[in-house]
Motif scaffolding. Structure first.
Motif, PDB file in Angstrom:
ATOM      1  N   GLN A  97      -4.994   8.039   0.717  1.00 38.57           N
ATOM      2  CA  GLN A  97      -3.805   7.480   1.368  1.00 38.57           C
ATOM      3  C   GLN A  97      -4.154   6.850   2.714  1.00 38.57           C
ATOM      4  N   ASP A 101      -3.641   3.000   3.731  1.00 38.72           N
ATOM      5  CA  ASP A 101      -2.848   2.662   4.915  1.00 38.72           C
ATOM      6  C   ASP A 101      -3.654   1.775   5.874  1.00 38.72           C
ATOM      7  N   SER A 105      -2.684  -1.999   7.043  1.00 40.83           N
ATOM      8  CA  SER A 105      -2.332  -2.280   8.442  1.00 40.83           C
ATOM      9  C   SER A 105      -3.356  -3.183   9.126  1.00 40.83           C
TER      10      SER A 105
END
Length: 186
Positions: A97, A101, A105
């Motif tokens: 995860q 992420d 980003s």
């Protein structure tokens, strides 16, 4: 031979079912359903934060097994294996995860193959865990054995370092990944 394969298949299914149930309970935090109704159990049996405090480790797992025919060693091995599976799954999921992420980003392109290689690297390193303590609930019928397994901070850091190397990210991004995973594990 077929008898051994069937026994292994059954054992594998039992371990998976037990691991899933303990994992789901451990994800529930303080309000989750208790593993035991015994009022004498140590706090770490039903509380992952208490388990982390007791083991002085950021990464812990609690496993359980029935003690059949008084075979404490077998129950200890089963519960320890279950707790290790929980640790590996938990950290591996958090690493995946955090990588996803970070790639979203920061716009970093990470292939599915690299992601899987990083997860495998983490899971290999996570095998460095040890049983901290065990407790037997003699009020249960049959008696149940609970173990607390932890991973030391150095092994945890090595797991994240290995994932960063596989992903070929710079030290700043590796630190960011480590911090993100650590925050997710709290």
């Amino acid at each position: 031979m077929i008898k051994n394969v069937n026994a292994m298949s059954f054992l594998g299914k039992c371990v998976c079912a037990c691991a899933l149930s303990v994992f789901l309970v451990s994800c529930g935090g303080e309000k989750g359903q208790n593993l035991t109704n015994n009022n004498d159990e140590p706090a770490w049996v039903n509380s992952i934060p208490a388990a982390k405090d007791y083991a002085k480790s950021p990464v812990v797992g609690v496993g359980s097994a029935k003690i059949i025919d008084g075979n404490i060693n077998y129950a200890t091995n089963q519960a320890t294996m279950q707790a290790r599976i929980i640790i590996a799954q938990s950290v591996s999921t958090k690493v995946e995860q955090a990588i996803k992420d970070m790639s979203q980003s920061d716009g970093i392109k990470i292939s599915e193959n690299s992601l899987q290689a990083a997860k495998q690297k983490v899971e290999q390193t996570l095998q460095r865990t040890e049983m901290v303590v065990r407790w037997i609930d003699n009020k249960a019928n049959p008696p149940m054995l609970y173990v607390l397994v932890s991973m030391d901070k150095e092994a945890y850091d090595n797991a994240l370092r290995g994932a960063s190397q596989v992903l070929n990210i710079d030290s700043k991004k590796a630190k960011e990944l480590s911090d993100t995973v650590e925050e997710m594990l709290k």
